[in-house]
Scaffold this motif. Structure first.
Motif, PDB file in Angstrom:
ATOM      1  N   VAL A 149       0.869  -1.180   0.000  1.00 23.85           N
ATOM      2  CA  VAL A 149       0.000   0.000   0.000  1.00 23.85           C
ATOM      3  C   VAL A 149       0.904   1.227   0.000  1.00 23.85           C
ATOM      4  O   VAL A 149       1.760   1.377   0.877  1.00 23.85           O
ATOM      5  N   CYS A 150       0.712   2.082  -0.987  1.00 22.87           N
ATOM      6  CA  CYS A 150       1.486   3.330  -1.056  1.00 22.87           C
ATOM      7  C   CYS A 150       0.521   4.494  -1.253  1.00 22.87           C
ATOM      8  O   CYS A 150      -0.421   4.408  -2.063  1.00 22.87           O
ATOM      9  N   TYR A 176       3.991   7.406   2.097  1.00 20.72           N
ATOM     10  CA  TYR A 176       3.849   6.292   3.030  1.00 20.72           C
ATOM     11  C   TYR A 176       3.689   5.012   2.225  1.00 20.72           C
ATOM     12  O   TYR A 176       2.850   4.920   1.332  1.00 20.72           O
ATOM     13  N   CYS A 177       4.500   3.988   2.549  1.00 24.64           N
ATOM     14  CA  CYS A 177       4.349   2.682   1.914  1.00 24.64           C
ATOM     15  C   CYS A 177       4.435   1.581   2.963  1.00 24.64           C
ATOM     16  O   CYS A 177       5.307   1.626   3.852  1.00 24.64           O
ATOM     17  N   LEU A 178       3.538   0.605   2.853  1.00 21.11           N
ATOM     18  CA  LEU A 178       3.504  -0.546   3.749  1.00 21.11           C
ATOM     19  C   LEU A 178       3.500  -1.795   2.873  1.00 21.11           C
ATOM     20  O   LEU A 178       2.635  -1.949   2.015  1.00 21.11           O
ATOM     21  N   THR A 179       4.487  -2.689   3.055  1.00 20.14           N
ATOM     22  CA  THR A 179       4.591  -3.879   2.212  1.00 20.14           C
ATOM     23  C   THR A 179       4.565  -5.144   3.068  1.00 20.14           C
ATOM     24  O   THR A 179       4.952  -5.127   4.247  1.00 20.14           O
ATOM     25  N   TRP A 180       4.129  -6.258   2.438  1.00 21.36           N
ATOM     26  CA  TRP A 180       4.072  -7.545   3.152  1.00 21.36           C
ATOM     27  C   TRP A 180       3.962  -8.674   2.144  1.00 21.36           C
ATOM     28  O   TRP A 180       3.428  -8.504   1.039  1.00 21.36           O
ATOM     29  N   SER A 181       4.479  -9.852   2.534  1.00 29.47           N
ATOM     30  CA  SER A 181       4.257 -11.076   1.762  1.00 29.47           C
ATOM     31  C   SER A 181       4.274 -12.261   2.708  1.00 29.47           C
ATOM     32  O   SER A 181       4.972 -12.253   3.739  1.00 29.47           O
ATOM     33  N   TYR A 223       7.766   2.132   5.146  1.00 27.91           N
ATOM     34  CA  TYR A 223       8.627   3.111   4.501  1.00 27.91           C
ATOM     35  C   TYR A 223       8.006   4.502   4.628  1.00 27.91           C
ATOM     36  O   TYR A 223       6.793   4.671   4.431  1.00 27.91           O
ATOM     37  N   LEU A 224       8.823   5.486   4.927  1.00 26.71           N
ATOM     38  CA  LEU A 224       8.404   6.885   4.923  1.00 26.71           C
ATOM     39  C   LEU A 224       9.316   7.654   3.982  1.00 26.71           C
ATOM     40  O   LEU A 224      10.540   7.624   4.122  1.00 26.71           O
ATOM     41  N   ASP A 225       8.696   8.321   2.999  1.00 22.74           N
ATOM     42  CA  ASP A 225       9.444   9.083   1.993  1.00 22.74           C
ATOM     43  C   ASP A 225      10.543   8.243   1.344  1.00 22.74           C
ATOM     44  O   ASP A 225      11.661   8.718   1.092  1.00 22.74           O
ATOM     45  N   GLY A 226      10.213   6.986   1.081  1.00 22.00           N
ATOM     46  CA  GLY A 226      11.126   6.112   0.354  1.00 22.00           C
ATOM     47  C   GLY A 226      12.170   5.422   1.195  1.00 22.00           C
ATOM     48  O   GLY A 226      12.953   4.614   0.680  1.00 22.00           O
ATOM     49  N   LYS A 227      12.204   5.688   2.508  1.00 20.42           N
ATOM     50  CA  LYS A 227      13.213   5.096   3.384  1.00 20.42           C
ATOM     51  C   LYS A 227      12.579   4.081   4.326  1.00 20.42           C
ATOM     52  O   LYS A 227      11.529   4.340   4.923  1.00 20.42           O
TER      53      LYS A 227
END
Length: 347
Positions: free
Chosen positions: A50-51, A112-117, A126-130
């Motif tokens: 989710v971004c 804002y990005c939230l990843t999962w698998s 991730y915040l601002d790509g970090k």
């Protein structure tokens, strides 16, 4: 019945157009200001990312819920807040410990990005790509059949205003894969108005789809300036294409000029050869002219000598002191062989 009627008229159907995708959604500060809909979440069963871009208007709420995927048996399958409080993946709140990394001031956009698998059993924030935080998640898939909520936790489980976001979001997209750190960085560094053409194959839940959904209460579209930026970008690209085309034509013209210069040089070489031949011809002509002039002078001298001899002969005949044979002592006939032809001339 009256309460049901009030609720129904507060839900506003939306008809968007192509240009709306450049707008953000601004949410009010009431629990009645939200967007809710059901969506086929099966593409995200084993992995998702989710971004979105988030702008906090105030920092007063405790758990400003930007998004929540609510399931009846798991209230926070995916829970995203604007300040990092109660961040959940598969109803696991391990990412809450990274709340201190949310230092963005009110009124400023941040990515804002939230990843999962399931394969990694890891959620990443991730915040601002970090990358700012990771957490081990339960070894299960994402639950199906839930509801997607924006600006509140749930319509049935909690009506507390502590979960109201009351800010703005833009380009909320959900991908059916666990994006890499490089992908997340690319999205963040692309800026608020960047397109996501490189991720179209896995961008399943799109911002355009969310804008088409019905809204409850105070939820309005606001201008991000990205439409103008996009138009300027298109104009810039168009101008760049025209410049490239012009450069191509200039290069072709330069090639033609070089070819013409080559032909001119070859022509100059031929002209030099012709000029050399012409000078040689001129020199030869001058030589022949000089020889002709000399021959003419010799002929004139001979003619004068003949004239003088004729005059002498005529004078001698007048005094009859010479014979016709005395002519043999003159320059034209002296020491010449007395041929039959010469004899006929004298007789």
């Amino acid at each position: 019945m009256l309460l049901l009627f009030v609720f129904l008229i507060s839900v506003v159907p939306v008809s968007s157009n192509e240009e709306d995708k450049y707008n953000a959604l601004h949410f009010g500060i009431s629990t009645s200001d939200y967007v809710q809909f059901n969506f086929d979440m099966s593409p995200f069963r084993n992995s998702f990312s989710v971004c979105t871009w988030i702008k906090k208007i105030s920092t007063s709420t405790y758990y400003p819920t930007v998004f929540n995927y609510y399931h009846s048996s798991s209230y926070r399958e995916i829970h995203i807040t604007a300040n990092g409080a109660e961040t959940y993946v598969l109803n696991d709140g391990g990412l809450n410990s990274y709340r201190s990394r949310f230092t963005h001031p009110a009124g400023a956009w941040f990515n804002y990005c939230l990843t999962w698998s399931l394969s990694s059993r890891t959620s990443r924030l991730y915040l601002d790509g970090k990358l700012v935080g990771t957490d081990q998640t339960p070894g299960r898939t994402l639950k199906m059949g839930g509801s997607l909520m924006f600006n509140r936790l749930s319509t049935s489980w909690s009506s507390s205003s502590s979960y109201v976001f009351g800010g703005e979001i833009y380009q909320f997209n959900m991908f059916s894969e666990e994006l890499s750190a490089a992908d997340v960085k690319k999205i963040a560094e692309g800026g608020l108005c960047a397109d996501l053409e490189d991720f179209e194959e896995t961008r399943v839940l799109r911002w355009e789809d969310i804008l088409d959904r019905s809204r409850s209460g105070l939820v309005v579209q606001t201008d991000t300036g990205c439409k103008q930026t996009r138009n300027l970008t298109l104009l810039l690209n168009e101008t760049k294409s025209k410049l490239e085309a012009t450069e191509g034509k200039l290069e072709a013209t330069e090639g033609k000029l070089e070819a013409t210069e080559g032909k001119l040089e070859a022509t100059e070489g031929k002209l030099e050869t012709v000029s050399t031949d012409l000078n040689q011809t001129k020199d030869l002509l001058e030589t022949k002219t000089a020889e002709q002039k000399k021959t003419v002078e010799q002929l004139e001298t001979c003619s004068m000598t003949l004239g003088d001899t004729r005059s002498e002969l005529e004078s001698a005949r007048k005094f009859e002191n010479i014979s016709r044979w005395d002519v043999l002592y003159t320059a034209p006939y002296f020491n010449k062989v007395l041929t039959e032809e010469l004899y006929e001339q004298l007789t």
